[in-house]
Design a protein around this motif. Structure first.
Motif, short mmCIF file in Angstrom:
data_model
loop_
_atom_site.label_atom_id
_atom_site.label_comp_id
_atom_site.label_asym_id
_atom_site.label_seq_id
_atom_site.Cartn_x
_atom_site.Cartn_y
_atom_site.Cartn_z
N PRO A 166 -3.32 1.02 2.80
CA PRO A 166 -4.23 1.36 3.91
C PRO A 166 -4.71 0.19 4.77
N ASN A 167 -4.88 -0.98 4.21
CA ASN A 167 -5.44 -2.09 4.98
C ASN A 167 -4.42 -3.20 5.25
N ASN A 168 -3.16 -2.90 5.04
CA ASN A 168 -2.12 -3.90 5.27
C ASN A 168 -1.76 -3.94 6.75
N LYS A 169 -2.02 -5.07 7.39
CA LYS A 169 -1.82 -5.19 8.84
C LYS A 169 -0.35 -5.03 9.23
N GLN A 172 0.42 -1.37 9.16
CA GLN A 172 -0.19 -0.72 10.32
C GLN A 172 0.62 -0.99 11.59
N ASN A 197 -6.06 4.42 8.74
CA ASN A 197 -6.51 3.17 9.37
C ASN A 197 -5.55 2.66 10.43
#
Length: 365
Positions: A166-169, A172, A197
């Protein structure tokens, strides 16, 4: 004193009767489940016609992404990517003319979850495939992936994905790039954690007003009662929070959502249809593939949901007696056990009777 003795004798009698009943029930269930017929050693891709015969000319590459997380949060529970969710999609892509690369947030060798009860010939073939194993044990680091090299991206499930997707740039960025350029995005089970996200260039969440499926709250909480404290969020809740139209199917049965170039599946039993839908969205007719015994069982269970025992028996008759098709009795029985876990004893015995009916049909052949 005699009265107390009679009460104790009665309690002991009830207890022993219950023990005998449970032991008898256990052996009855065992008798309904056939021995495994998969040869672990000889299950190889080269021996599976679907994988090796009539393969189209090279159509490009698909990137599969797996988790690098080996523990569920601060707990001691091990996790990783689900081997069946990678192996089955891997061979669908290969059989339809695509090369498959594998990436992960950290690169290198990711943790893997192998559930022996769910393994079939394609899964063992993956373990015996030297090329597939090299790719799986030497994954690319996701931040090093070049987006234009791939026609589609597929996010493999496994509970570890809830922590490092979810928070891996880099994830994303890839998801945003693929979606906005009409490239195909697939994700199954916990894989859709890669979609949360992600904000599009218009400032809106990727999943807003999109029809999506993923592992449901009901499925998560049945087996992990404290999932809300272990995971950063429940995936269904998070997708809904970001505006998704969540499309939930029956617990542990096949369910897929197809919203333009976004294709998502609810659980491991959705992998086959999801992977083949990705092939369709890429502009090709998926190659014919023999339906597995597990898939037939899923269809029988869905018939049970829709039309009760009689509807399920009608389909069993068609599959086993008329078409000589295999049906996984193990999977039907497991759904009966799941019903018992939820306190639905009527459904438990109904599904075991359905398993017994399938056994009788097979023995008549």
């Amino acid at each position: 004193m005699k009265k107390k003795f009679k009460i104790l004798k009665w309690i002991l009698g009830v207890f022993l009767s219950l023990i005998i009943l449970l032991v008898s029930l256990f052996f009855w269930i065992r008798s309904l489940i056939p021995p495994r017929d998969v040869d672990v050693v000889s299950s190889e891709a080269k021996n599976i016609a679907y994988i090796t015969e009539d393969v189209p000319e090279y159509r490009g590459k698909i990137l599969a992404v797996v988790t690098s997380t080996d523990k569920m949060g601060t707990s001691d529970e091990s996790t990783g990517y689900e081997l069946t969710e990678l192996a089955r999609a891997y061979y669908v892509f290969k059989a339809n003319g695509f090369e498959v690369d594998i990436a992960s947030p950290l690169g290198g060798k990711p943790p893997v979850v192998i559930d022996d009860e769910d393994m079939g010939k394609y899964d063992y073939a993956f373990l015996n495939d030297s090329i597939a194993q090299y790719k799986a044990n030497n994954t690319q680091k996701i931040s090093n992936v070049i987006a234009k090299d791939y026609e589609a991206i597929y996010f493999v499930g496994g509970k570890g994905a809830m922590f490092d997707f979810p928070n891996n740039k880099a994830i994303q960025s890839l998801v945003r790039n693929y979606y906005q350029n009409d490239k195909v995005i697939g994700a199954v089970c916990h894989g859709p954690a890669a979609l949360v996200n992600v904000t599009l260039d218009n400032g809106k969440p990727l999943v807003e007003n999109k029809t999506v499926s993923s592992f449901t709250n009901e499925e998560e909480l049945l087996l992990i009662s404290d999932a809300k404290s272990i995971f950063p969020f429940l995936l269904q809740d998070k997708l809904v929070e970001e505006g998704a139209r969540f499309n939930a199917g029956t617990m542990y049965l096949e369910k897929m959502s197809h919203d333009k170039n976004l294709i998502t599946g609810q659980n491991p039993w959705s992998v086959w249809v999801l992977a083949e839908t990705m092939i369709s969205e890429l502009g090709y007719v998926p190659k014919y593939r023999p339906v597995t015994d597990e898939e037939h069982a899923i269809h029988v269970l869905q018939a049970y949901e829709n039309n009760g025992s009689e509807g399920a028996k009608t389909l069993l008759n068609q599959l086993i007696r008329d078409e000589d098709q295999p049906v996984s009795r193990l999977l039907i029985a497991k759904h009966g056990i799941l019903a018992a876990m939820k306190g639905r004893l009527g459904r438990f015995f109904s599904l075991l009777n359905l398993t017994s009916y399938a056994k009788d049909l097979e023995e008549q052949e």
